[in-house]
Design an enzyme around this catalytic site. Structure first.
Site, mmCIF file in Angstrom:
data_model
loop_
_atom_site.group_PDB
_atom_site.id
_atom_site.type_symbol
_atom_site.label_atom_id
_atom_site.label_comp_id
_atom_site.label_asym_id
_atom_site.label_seq_id
_atom_site.Cartn_x
_atom_site.Cartn_y
_atom_site.Cartn_z
ATOM 1 N N ARG A 37 0.827 -1.218 0.000
ATOM 2 C CA ARG A 37 0.000 0.000 0.000
ATOM 3 C C ARG A 37 0.865 1.274 0.000
ATOM 4 O O ARG A 37 0.599 2.224 -0.743
ATOM 5 C CB ARG A 37 -0.923 -0.068 1.230
ATOM 6 N N ARG A 74 -10.552 5.332 -4.013
ATOM 7 C CA ARG A 74 -9.544 4.867 -3.054
ATOM 8 C C ARG A 74 -9.121 6.015 -2.157
ATOM 9 O O ARG A 74 -9.116 7.170 -2.585
ATOM 10 C CB ARG A 74 -8.318 4.304 -3.780
ATOM 11 N N ILE A 75 -8.741 5.642 -0.946
ATOM 12 C CA ILE A 75 -8.279 6.658 0.009
ATOM 13 C C ILE A 75 -6.839 7.009 -0.341
ATOM 14 O O ILE A 75 -6.009 6.127 -0.589
ATOM 15 C CB ILE A 75 -8.398 6.102 1.437
ATOM 16 N N LEU A 76 -6.572 8.305 -0.396
ATOM 17 C CA LEU A 76 -5.213 8.748 -0.700
ATOM 18 C C LEU A 76 -4.353 8.618 0.553
ATOM 19 O O LEU A 76 -4.762 9.005 1.644
ATOM 20 C CB LEU A 76 -5.222 10.193 -1.189
ATOM 21 N N THR A 83 -14.825 15.221 -4.482
ATOM 22 C CA THR A 83 -16.273 15.390 -4.480
ATOM 23 C C THR A 83 -16.910 14.141 -3.901
ATOM 24 O O THR A 83 -16.528 13.013 -4.222
ATOM 25 C CB THR A 83 -16.814 15.730 -5.876
ATOM 26 N N HIS A 84 -17.889 14.369 -3.005
ATOM 27 C CA HIS A 84 -18.495 13.275 -2.244
ATOM 28 C C HIS A 84 -20.019 13.376 -2.341
ATOM 29 O O HIS A 84 -20.570 14.477 -2.176
ATOM 30 C CB HIS A 84 -18.053 13.368 -0.780
ATOM 31 N N ASP A 144 -7.758 16.069 3.335
ATOM 32 C CA ASP A 144 -6.745 15.970 4.389
ATOM 33 C C ASP A 144 -6.524 14.491 4.690
ATOM 34 O O ASP A 144 -6.940 13.628 3.912
ATOM 35 C CB ASP A 144 -7.145 16.792 5.622
ATOM 36 N N ALA A 145 -5.903 14.195 5.829
ATOM 37 C CA ALA A 145 -5.517 12.804 6.094
ATOM 38 C C ALA A 145 -6.696 11.899 6.458
ATOM 39 O O ALA A 145 -6.562 10.676 6.457
ATOM 40 C CB ALA A 145 -4.460 12.767 7.202
ATOM 41 N N ASP A 151 -12.891 11.832 3.914
ATOM 42 C CA ASP A 151 -13.940 12.832 3.641
ATOM 43 C C ASP A 151 -14.069 13.852 4.771
ATOM 44 O O ASP A 151 -15.176 14.329 5.072
ATOM 45 C CB ASP A 151 -15.299 12.140 3.384
HETATM 46 C C1 GRF Z 1 -19.788 10.802 -7.825
HETATM 47 O O1 GRF Z 1 -21.090 10.919 -7.292
HETATM 48 C C2 GRF Z 1 -18.750 10.892 -6.748
HETATM 49 O O2 GRF Z 1 -19.053 11.804 -5.739
HETATM 50 C C3 GRF Z 1 -18.784 9.487 -6.219
HETATM 51 O O3 GRF Z 1 -18.883 8.672 -7.356
HETATM 52 C C4 GRF Z 1 -19.549 9.408 -8.373
HETATM 53 C C5 GRF Z 1 -18.662 9.395 -9.579
HETATM 54 O O4 GRF Z 1 -19.385 9.644 -10.742
HETATM 55 N N1 GRF Z 1 -17.648 9.195 -5.387
HETATM 56 P P1 GRF Z 1 -18.659 9.798 -12.144
HETATM 57 O O5 GRF Z 1 -17.649 8.677 -12.293
HETATM 58 O O6 GRF Z 1 -17.990 11.142 -12.168
HETATM 59 O O7 GRF Z 1 -19.772 9.691 -13.147
#
Ligand code: GRF
Length: 198
Positions: A63, A89-91, A106-107, A139-140, A143
């Site tokens: 990892r 994946r988590i950075l 983006t979440h 950040d670490a 989300d």
């Molecule tokens: C987005 O809703 C993102 O927030 C989530 O997965 C989706 C990705 O969509 N983690 P796409 O691949 O950009 O269509």
């Protein structure tokens, strides 16, 4: 001069496509990186003439080595900003420390509620009546970074996870393009959890 942006994707890449199609291009997407060779986002990048790279965890011995390989690959594009657009994946520390407060994620939920890989499902299971999306600095934590912007949608009775997620993604794409454009033109200042885009 337009800011250099690298986008990380794992899946379909509709958020990436929105960035590619952004009307007032304040930035150049100089590279798209995926952990999965079959990510449709890579095809979208190739169709737009954007260089791509795949950094699969299976190609690294462990990892920590994958984190370093990913950090090296990102750095090879010399980006001002890195955008995780559906990167599942988590950075790790090697990436986050190489680009402090330069990584945007983006979440699909209204953080700090429902972090993690199943934000839409967890919100529905909880029974909330409003959910949405959050664009934040990385950040670490998972989300947990300072919030750049959020958009909300109402949940309709009887609606399933996929339908809610599709409606979230409509507002998510708009928000992501707006925030990346503003970051690339104006930058931001971060004081603790508070971010200001001047
Ligand atoms: C987005 O809703 C993102 O927030 C989530 O997965 C989706 C990705 O969509 N983690 P796409 O691949 O950009 O269509």
């Amino acid at each position: 001069m337009r800011a250099r942006v690298v986008v990380l994707v794992s899946g379909g890449g509709t958020n990436l496509q929105a960035l590619i199609d952004a009307p007032q291009q304040a930035f150049d997407i100089v590279g798209v990186i995926s952990d999965r060779p079959d990510a449709a986002g890579l095809d979208r990048a190739a169709a737009a003439g954007i260089p791509t790279a795949v950094v699969p965890p299976s190609a690294s011995p462990d990892r920590a080595a994958w984190d370093r390989d990913l950090a090296r690959t990102i750095a090879s594009f010399d980006p001002a900003w890195i955008v995780c657009a559906g990167f599942m994946r988590i950075l790790g520390a090697a990436v986050i420390e190489a680009f402090p407060m330069r990584i945007v994620n983006t979440h699909p939920a209204l953080l700090p509620a429902f972090p993690g890989a199943h934000g839409v499902r967890d919100a529905l299971d909880y029974g909330v009546r409003v959910t949405g999306c959050t664009v934040h600095l990385v950040d670490a934590g998972v989300d947990t970074g300072p919030i750049l912007g959020q958009r909300a949608i109402d949940i309709r009775d009887g609606e399933g996870e996929d339908a809610v997620h599709e409606r979230i993604k409509v507002v998510e794409r708009e928000l992501l393009v707006d925030i990346v454009t503003r970051l690339c033109t104006q930058g931001c200042t971060v004081h603790g959890r508070k971010v200001t885009i001047p």
